[in-house]
Design an enzyme around this catalytic site. Structure first.
Site, PDB file in Angstrom:
ATOM      1  CG  ASP A 109       7.012  55.250  27.825  1.00 19.06           C
ATOM      2  OD1 ASP A 109       7.812  56.040  27.830  1.00 19.06           O
ATOM      3  OD2 ASP A 109       6.773  54.169  26.798  1.00 19.06           O
TER       4      ASP A 109
ATOM      5  CE1 TYR B  96       6.415  46.317  25.084  1.00 20.78           C
ATOM      6  CE2 TYR B  96       5.334  46.404  27.215  1.00 20.78           C
ATOM      7  CZ  TYR B  96       5.563  46.801  25.795  1.00 20.78           C
ATOM      8  OH  TYR B  96       4.519  47.626  25.279  1.00 20.78           O
TER       9      TYR B  96
ATOM     10  CD  GLU C 147       1.436  48.277  26.497  1.00 21.69           C
ATOM     11  OE1 GLU C 147       2.244  47.957  26.821  1.00 21.69           O
ATOM     12  OE2 GLU C 147       0.406  48.962  27.125  1.00 21.69           O
TER      13      GLU C 147
END
Ligand code: GCB
Length: 650
Positions: A211, A508, A544
């Site tokens: 990404d 996420y 992350e």
């Protein structure tokens, strides 16, 4: 050079020719010390304007077919100005160059000091900091080296070539190809679209599984430097301490001399000698040692000694003296089942993930940007970052050493998603990249852990052998640092986790999963941690987490893509971190430090907007949340200098 390639074959096959040749070459020979000036070494930077041409021919191979390296580039076709270092993609207004796939050609004529040419006892080395992805280098039409891999340096001794014709200028030609295949790191593949009712003739795309924009070109400085014929080729330093005494284990390797005398001196910050030796390897003892401490963990973080190596050698013709100075930080790193220890003290990563990415320059090294970013890291109170998703410039790691910013050093193993990228060819290349990475970064005190990959398809059956081999290899290269890879896989299916030292997990919640539902974060994050720790009993870093925020977009109650939503996602994660960091969570790294460019796609609005800073390095609301948190974490866990206790305007 590409005699195997026939004109109708695509850019990717052009690239594969280089590949096959590289495989025949022994990958690592000798060291690759960062080029530094000294009383025996000179340096000539070649940053600035270069001539440039992209090979737009259908098979991208015209440059090789017509041997563009044999004469000045301007003699074989039109050239444009191109800055080095920089990615070439955003320099012009031409979309074909921005999205170009295949070979581009750089050229620069250099005046080499007469003494370098005249003195046969001087080695003249051409060094490329990094070129993405494959490169072939010629000097005055003679091929001097080639390299596979877009993020690590390579060099060639060009003395014999420039001495062939001492009167002619030194013409450096570098061809660079950004084509990615299933065996490159990162992997990619080329897809040809042959349906003429839909696509023009010759249409192909580069598919990637990561990404960020696949910026290309000469990304880091190109330079010439000299050493004497007998020279310090490599230095390896491993540090430890016992009570108040620092221990610097070192090994020096020398090239170009059958016998040599060495003097190794460790100097403190005031350039006072604190230990010395005349052996090529040994242990230097430092009484009343100043340890290297992370930023915000000690009053004077980032303490560096200098290891000065002096070499004296002689042959029948002359005597040679070489001097090389290596910054050395004395510190230890250890991992227990619940803690990450630096100098035997628990270290909590409160930091960021970054990218080498900015307007116009793309991934080109840029000092104003580097220093601005370090100022922002300090403003945030960040003590660490991960080099997501590839090795960053050595200049950046040197800044980390100086400022005490702790680094998880990641290799470009990002986007290993296709099962064919687990084959031997890929694994062998991955092992070589780890060799090159450890060789380059082994002496940085800031580097505390190696990350061999990001979010590979680690649930696939071949992942077990792949990661077991890769991690074992990396530990053999460097037994002093823990090794990890970054997973987004399910704890029960992940094949590589048994082999890592620290579990690094990306998630996420309320973004890719249950979008818009902030209320799921606490329960899902808690479950995530309990599952991973329950199964592996290893410390965990949240490597992350985050949410996109378009700067200036607001809503209350918060909605996705607004600054408020990004803020609340962070706060919900932080609540869980605060419970788990008292148990086994040893770090939190926000995704991402700043907005960055990606390929165009329906989920990206001119790039990824998960930065807490914009791409131009202005803070979004989330940056203030993070700043408050990181400084209070530092106040709780570290020993701050008086000036840092309460940073202004919290
Ligand atoms: C990830 C990747 C990172 C992406 C990020 C995102 O898990 O590791 O490269 O940019 O998510 O924003 O989707």
């Amino acid at each position: 050079m590409c005699t195997m390639c026939v004109p109708a074959v695509s850019a990717v096959l052009g690239a594969l020719c280089v590949w096959a040749m590289m495989d025949a070459v022994c990958p690592l020979s000798g060291g690759l010390l960062f080029p530094r000036e000294s009383s025996s070494r000179e340096l000539k930077e070649l940053s600035g304007r270069w001539d440039f041409r992209a090979d737009m021919s259908p098979n991208r191979n015209q440059g090789f077919d017509r041997a563009w390296y044999q004469s000045r580039l301007a003699e074989t076709g039109p050239v444009i100005d191109m800055p080095v270092p920089a990615s070439y993609n955003d320099i012009t207004q031409d979309p074909a160059l921005r999205d170009f796939i295949g070979w581009v050609w750089y050229e620069r004529e250099v005046v080499v000091p007469a003494r370098w040419v005249a003195d046969e006892g001087t080695r003249v080395v051409l060094r490329v900091g990094s070129a993405h992805y494959y490169s072939v280098v010629w000097v005055n039409g003679v091929k001097v080296t080639e390299h596979k891999g877009g993020h690590l340096p390579f060099e060639a001794d060009i003395g014999s070539v420039i001495r062939k014709d001492p009167t002619s200028p030194c013409r450096i030609t570098i061809a660079v190809n950004n084509t990615l295949t299933l065996d490159t790191l990162p992997p990619g593949n080329i897809q040809h679209m042959d349906d003429r009712t839909k696509y023009p003739k010759g249409f192909f795309v580069q598919n990637i599984y990561f990404d960020f924009f696949n910026y290309a070109g000469l990304h880091r400085p190109v330079l010439l430097y000299t050493t004497p014929k007998a020279y310090v080729d490599d230095i390896t330093v491993v540090t430890d301490f016992l009570d108040n005494t620092g221990l610097v284990k070192y090994a020096v390797s020398v090239q170009g001399a059958t016998s040599a005398t060495l003097k190794v001196t460790l100097l403190d910050k005031d350039r006072q000698s604190v230990a010395s030796s005349s052996e090529p390897s040994g242990v230097l003892k430092v009484v009343d040692v100043n340890l290297w401490w992370p930023f915000l963990m000690h009053e004077s973080p980032g303490y560096l000694y200098t290891l000065e190596v002096q070499l004296m050698a002689a042959d029948e013709r002359s005597t040679y003296e070489d001097v090389y100075s290596l910054p050395v930080g004395i510190r230890t790193v250890n991992v227990t089942s619940t803690k990450f220890l630096i100098n035997n003290k628990p270290f909590y990563f409160h930091g960021v993930n970054k990218h080498e990415d900015s307007d116009i320059r793309g991934k080109g090294l840029d000092w104003p940007l580097i220093i601005k970013d370090f100022n922002l890291l300090k403003w945030l109170g960040a003590n660490s970052f991960r080099t997501s998703h590839y090795p960053y410039a050595e200049e950046i790691l040197q800044m980390c050493d100086r400022h005490g910013i702790v680094v998880i050093d990641e290799c470009p193993g990002v986007g290993i998603k296709d099962i064919r990228s687990f084959r031997n060819a890929s694994l062998n290349h991955h092992l070589v990249v780890m060799d090159e990475l450890v060789r380059r970064d082994k002496n940085h005190p800031s580097v505390v852990m190696w990350s061999v990959a990001n979010e590979p398809a680690s649930e696939m059956p071949p992942a077990e052998f792949y990661f077991k081999t890769l991690i074992k290899h990396t530990k053999a290269l460097d037994p002093t640092r823990p090794v990890t890879y970054i997973t987004d896989s399910n704890y029960a299916r992940d094949k590589g986790a048994p082999y890592v030292d620290v579990i690094c997990v990306n998630s996420y919640f309320s973004w890719y999963h249950d979008p818009g539902h902030l209320e799921v974060i606490s329960i899902q994050l808690n479950t995530q941690f309990e599952n991973w720790y329950g199964k592996y009993q290893k410390p965990i870093i949240q490597s992350e987490y985050g949410a996109d925020a378009v700067p200036g977009l607001h809503s209350d109650p918060p909605m996705m893509f607004t600054e408020e939503y990004q803020k609340v996602v962070l706060q919900n994660y932080h609540d869980v971190f605060d419970q788990k960091r008292r148990q086994y969570v040893v770090g939190e790294l926000i995704w991402n430090f700043a907005d960055f460019m990606t390929a165009q796609g329906i989920t990206r609005v001119v790039g990824n907007k998960k930065g807490v800073f914009t791409r131009q390095r202005q803070p979004k609301a989330a940056a203030f949340i993070l700043r408050q948190r990181y400084w209070s974490l530092a106040n709780e866990t570290g020993r701050l200098p008086p000036w840092a206790k309460y940073p202004c305007s919290l």
